[in-house]
Design an enzyme around this catalytic site. Sequence first.
Site, PDB file in Angstrom:
ATOM      1  N   ARG A  65       0.291  -0.910   0.448  1.00 12.89           N
ATOM      2  CA  ARG A  65      -0.030   0.383  -0.100  1.00 12.89           C
ATOM      3  C   ARG A  65       0.963   1.542  -0.239  1.00 12.89           C
ATOM      4  NH1 ARG A  65      -4.804  -2.126   4.252  1.00 12.89           N
ATOM      5  NH2 ARG A  65      -6.326  -2.855   2.879  1.00 12.89           N
ATOM      6  N   LYS A  96     -17.061 -15.943   0.526  1.00 13.89           N
ATOM      7  CA  LYS A  96     -18.533 -15.509   1.113  1.00 13.89           C
ATOM      8  C   LYS A  96     -19.703 -14.623   0.256  1.00 13.89           C
ATOM      9  CE  LYS A  96     -15.769 -12.331   1.487  1.00 13.89           C
ATOM     10  NZ  LYS A  96     -14.850 -11.120   1.351  1.00 13.89           N
ATOM     11  N   GLY A 115      -9.217  -9.497  -1.317  1.00 13.87           N
ATOM     12  CA  GLY A 115      -7.699 -10.230  -0.739  1.00 13.87           C
ATOM     13  C   GLY A 115      -7.709 -11.624  -1.529  1.00 13.87           C
ATOM     14  N   GLY A 147     -13.007  -4.499   0.432  1.00 14.84           N
ATOM     15  CA  GLY A 147     -14.176  -4.170   0.738  1.00 14.84           C
ATOM     16  C   GLY A 147     -14.886  -3.104  -0.471  1.00 14.84           C
TER      17      GLY A 147
HETATM   18  P1  ADP Z   1     -11.980 -12.248  -1.941  1.00 10.90           P
HETATM   19  O1  ADP Z   1     -11.471 -12.666  -0.660  1.00 10.90           O
HETATM   20  O2  ADP Z   1     -11.560 -12.658  -3.595  1.00 10.90           O
HETATM   21  O3  ADP Z   1     -13.320 -11.702  -1.936  1.00 10.90           O
HETATM   22  P2  ADP Z   1     -13.878 -14.614  -0.436  1.00 10.90           P
HETATM   23  O4  ADP Z   1     -13.308 -14.154   0.485  1.00 10.90           O
HETATM   24  O5  ADP Z   1     -14.736 -14.729  -0.945  1.00 10.90           O
HETATM   25  O6  ADP Z   1     -12.773 -14.662  -2.233  1.00 10.90           O
HETATM   26  O7  ADP Z   1     -12.861 -16.308  -0.667  1.00 10.90           O
HETATM   27  C1  ADP Z   1     -12.037 -16.601  -1.181  1.00 10.90           C
HETATM   28  C2  ADP Z   1     -12.263 -17.983  -0.520  1.00 10.90           C
HETATM   29  O8  ADP Z   1     -13.013 -18.957  -0.884  1.00 10.90           O
HETATM   30  C3  ADP Z   1     -10.799 -18.425  -0.035  1.00 10.90           C
HETATM   31  O9  ADP Z   1     -10.077 -19.738   0.568  1.00 10.90           O
HETATM   32  C4  ADP Z   1     -11.308 -20.197  -1.022  1.00 10.90           C
HETATM   33  O10 ADP Z   1     -10.580 -21.249  -0.689  1.00 10.90           O
HETATM   34  C5  ADP Z   1     -12.402 -20.543  -0.812  1.00 10.90           C
HETATM   35  N1  ADP Z   1     -13.513 -21.327  -1.410  1.00 10.90           N
HETATM   36  C6  ADP Z   1     -13.253 -21.245  -2.848  1.00 10.90           C
HETATM   37  N2  ADP Z   1     -14.236 -22.323  -3.752  1.00 10.90           N
HETATM   38  C7  ADP Z   1     -14.423 -22.734  -2.436  1.00 10.90           C
HETATM   39  C8  ADP Z   1     -14.772 -24.191  -1.673  1.00 10.90           C
HETATM   40  N3  ADP Z   1     -15.667 -24.947  -3.407  1.00 10.90           N
HETATM   41  N4  ADP Z   1     -14.995 -24.986  -1.185  1.00 10.90           N
HETATM   42  C9  ADP Z   1     -14.585 -24.648  -0.179  1.00 10.90           C
HETATM   43  N5  ADP Z   1     -13.738 -23.188   0.110  1.00 10.90           N
HETATM   44  C10 ADP Z   1     -13.934 -22.823  -1.587  1.00 10.90           C
HETATM   45 MG    MG Z   2     -11.268 -13.445   1.606  1.00 12.33          MG
END
Ligand code: ADP
Ligand code: MG
Length: 401
Positions: free
Chosen positions: A38, A199, A357, A380
């Site tokens: 950052r 999420k 993230g 976010g």
């Molecule tokens: P970002 O931070 O990019 O917005 P998220 O926090 O929503 O993404 O999700 C990331 C997490 O989702 C990772 O830790 C990954 O392991 C998990 N994930 C993705 N697909 C699956 C799945 N089929 N089952 C369990 N966890 C999953």
């Molecule tokens: Mg995440």
Amino acid sequence: MSQFKTLDDLGDISGKVALVRVDLNLPMRDGEVTDATRARAVAPTILELADAGAKVLLLTHFGRPEGQRNSTMSTSLIQRTIQDVLGREVMFISEVSGPVVEQSLAIMRPGDIGLLENTRFWPGEEANDADFARAIAAHGDFYVNDAFSAAHRAHASTEGLAHLLPAYAGRAMQAELEALDKALGHPQRPVAAVVGGAKVSTKMGVLEHLVGRVDHLIIGGGMANTFLAARGIAVGKSLCEHELTGDVAAIMEAADRSGCVVHLPYDVAVAREFAPNPPSLRVCNVHDVAADEMILDIGPQATEALADALKTCRTLVWNGPLGAFETPPFDTATVALARTAAALTREGSLVSVAGGGDTVAALNQAGVTGEFSYVSTAGGAFLEWMEGRELPGVAALRQAD
Ligand code: ADP
Ligand code: MG
């Protein structure tokens, strides 16, 4: 899109005081900064202003001190890191307004840089209190916001100041807004969006916004499991939010109305235990998932179909990994599709923008972060933008005259 001003619109700023909002909320472990990304992101703006002869005062939040002084969250702890990144001396100033700031400015010469104390030591910051913002603004001739990642908060230093002083987007903010505009504001069609990750419910708003705007909606991760379950497919012990059936149906209907193709996997990688290279690993059709299995990645056929779809697209926006990428081999689909996107970007046929993230971590793992058109580390704020929300910090820059 009504325009915002950039550093190109500044006249002669020699000797003027620039109040610059940056995001120096750097991750720390045992009192040491663990990642200076950052700081590097905002260095060009700071150096450009300093080199033009401004006295630069940096404003940032740092941790969550909740309106009170807290020595473990003082910006003095990040002073050395920002100095190292800039290659310049940076003066730490233990207030954000008042006589201490006044005295510091009196000894600063044009081109000098000062780091003000953590804005969140004062309750007026998060309350966006007008008197608090006015007290800070009193020290500056103009305001620069280079903290897109904090722009989803309407705080005094991210929003209030833009109404009190001539306001400009810094170089990092400008790059982010231009990239996001290319991806969803005024994109070249066809547009594909990837939405995956864990999420699920918090990302339903993203899907609702995207479904009317993109040509291909690629669903992966826990989101794919939720969609499959909503369509009556047994997903065993997969990460899945069963109560979203109604929301999924509404999104599928909206997709039909707007001519958006929703891509759900037809094969998947499953296992009975969530561990690296588990003995129970197998690839199967989505209709063949056993009750004691988890879907942990989309399958090879689905991945190939997505690569083919991407080849027909001109723009890609991506949030959320397609599988549990931290645990091999469940990074397979994410890495493969990321490399396809990177290759298409390299060839000049695709504008690729990604954020989130874990998404950034997954792209790093695939070794393609530098090959995407733009990768946002804003978390976010990036998700709120993907939901189509106007970010208060950005709106204030657009309204500023
Ligand atoms: P970002 O931070 O990019 O917005 P998220 O926090 O929503 O993404 O999700 C990331 C997490 O989702 C990772 O830790 C990954 O392991 C998990 N994930 C993705 N697909 C699956 C799945 N089929 N089952 C369990 N966890 C999953
Ligand atoms: Mg995440």
